[in-house]
Design a protein around this motif. Structure first.
Motif: not given
Length: 429
Positions: A62-69, A223-227, A52-59
């Protein structure tokens, strides 16, 4: 400490004593789609993603904004207050996973508080978030505001140290640094320690660097997805593959010799039957990738012909060239569509040193419940890969032998063979 292989030869972990089978008696999971082993496993079988979209800081910048948190993790609910000021978020997750694994194994002080019980973990980054905070204090307030705990809280060996202190384990310990491949290498090193006389080993990996400092470093790899679509950002082996999503978490395992485990009434999930590690040649070399050599080395170490492998837990880089190279290695060893392949990490993101151990835990739970979990977000693999990718729903298969693969940035390869126990644990409800 190991920083990986320096050539393309296999390391079959066969040094030292050859007596005793290493079995897994405890599993502790902290994952983006489940905090705790059974919560993670149930979500994985449902195909439920933690990306999902990162919540621990405002992404947003950044070009990549999703993470497994790992959402909803309250460290004060799992750890004593005295540990909180001295630990990074990564270490808090690792300590929680270790507590869960030790509890699951039923190991008490008589097993842990000895010179024979040790810890080997893997780490790709160390405590980045803790380090970032202390650097901010240094430059904005002054050196008197920097915590004394910064001296070790950032260190990539800190999880090993904190787990061993918390559990009174005074035996052989270490840390492996090999990016995504490090988690499997750590478990292999723990197996070596058992062969050398250790009585019990806590091992695996948990990583987290979801902070601006860590995020910048990860994005720099390209290497990170930017979707921004969680269902399309990480699609390994699909023709839409365009990078991977980074995540946090992993798994900690308890390893013992089979004799010791059965003597105290423990019920193993399975055994570590074989391992090998290789290193890819440098770019421009006439030699190809060394993943196939790692697979063959692990099978040889396990005395396991390719036809005995029931499932492969793929590294699943989510990058077209790396997916093609992994698929080619699998075809060369098993033949086209020769073995079921799955990538449940598509629901968590790539967890760096935590990814391999989480796949080991998943394979062991698959032994227990007679099922292969699916690869999420992929309807059909790219037909050019010619692999039997498990997608959509879990596949009901009574697997007995699993191959787990992991590759690290820079050329690390690791392969591990697991075998189901003769008397499997009772399946979960």
């Amino acid at each position: 400490m190991s920083t990986g292989r320096t050539d393309s030869t296999t390391d079959t972990t066969g040094t030292g004593s050859t007596t005793g089978t290493a079995v897994v008696t405890g599993i502790g999971v902290v994952a983006p789609n489940g905090l705790g082993t059974e919560e993670y496993w149930a979500a994985t079988l449902r195909g439920e993603s933690g990306i999902r979209r990162l919540t621990r800081f405002d992404p947003a910048q950044y070009p990549s904004r999703l993470a497994g948190e790992v959402l909803g993790f309250d460290p004060s609910a799992h750890l004593p207050d005295r540990l909180l000021p001295q630990t990074d978020h990564m270490t808090r997750l690792a300590l929680t996973a270790a507590d869960l694994a030790v509890l699951d194994a039923g190991a008490g002080p008589e097993e842990l508080h000895t010179l024979g019980a040790g810890v080997v973990t893997a780490s790709a980054s160390g405590g980045f978030e803790f380090g970032q905070r202390e650097l901010e204090n240094l430059w904005s307030k002054g050196n008197e505001y920097v915590s004394a705990y910064q001296s070790f809280a950032w260190f990539y060996a800190v999880n090993t140290g904190q787990i061993s202190i918390r559990n009174g384990m005074r035996g052989p310990s270490g840390v492996i640094v090999a990016d995504q491949a490090g988690g499997l290498d750590a478990v292999a090193h723990a197996r070596r320690q058992l062969r050398g006389g250790a009585s019990l080993m806590v091992t695996g990996g948990v990583d987290s660097s979801l902070c601006p400092w860590g995020w910048t470093a990860q994005i720099a790899t390209g290497l990170l997805s930017t979707s921004d679509d969680p269902a399309r950002a990480y699609t390994p082996f699909a023709d839409t593959a365009n990078g991977y999503v980074a995540g946090e978490g992993g798994a900690i395992l308890v390893l013992e010799t089979e004799e010791a485990a059965l003597a105290r009434g423990a019920r193993p999930y399975g055994s570590v039957a074989g391992h090998a590690a290789t290193f890819d040649p440098p770019p421009g070399s006439s030699r190809g990738p060394a993943l196939r050599a790692a697979i063959l080395g692990a099978l040889a170490d396990a005395d396991c012909p390719p036809g005995d492998v029931d499932v492969v837990y793929a590294d699943a880089a989510g990058l077209p060239d790396k997916d093609a190279a992994e698929a080619a290695a699998l075809r060369e060893v098993f033949g086209p569509h020769g073995v079921p392949v799955t990538a449940p990490k598509s629901m968590t993101g790539r967890l760096y040193s935590g990814g391999g151990p989480l796949d080991l835990a998943t394979a062991l739970l698959g032994f227990r419940d007679g099922v292969i979990p699916p690869t999420a977000n992929v309807t059909l693999p790219d037909p050019a890969h010619r692999i039997d990718l498990v997608t959509g729903e879990p596949r009901a298969v009574a697997t007995r032998t699993a191959l787990v693969l992991a590759r690290g940035h820079g050329g690390f390869n690791s392969a591990m063979v697991l075998r189901a126990p003769a008397a499997p644990r009772t399946p979960s409800p």
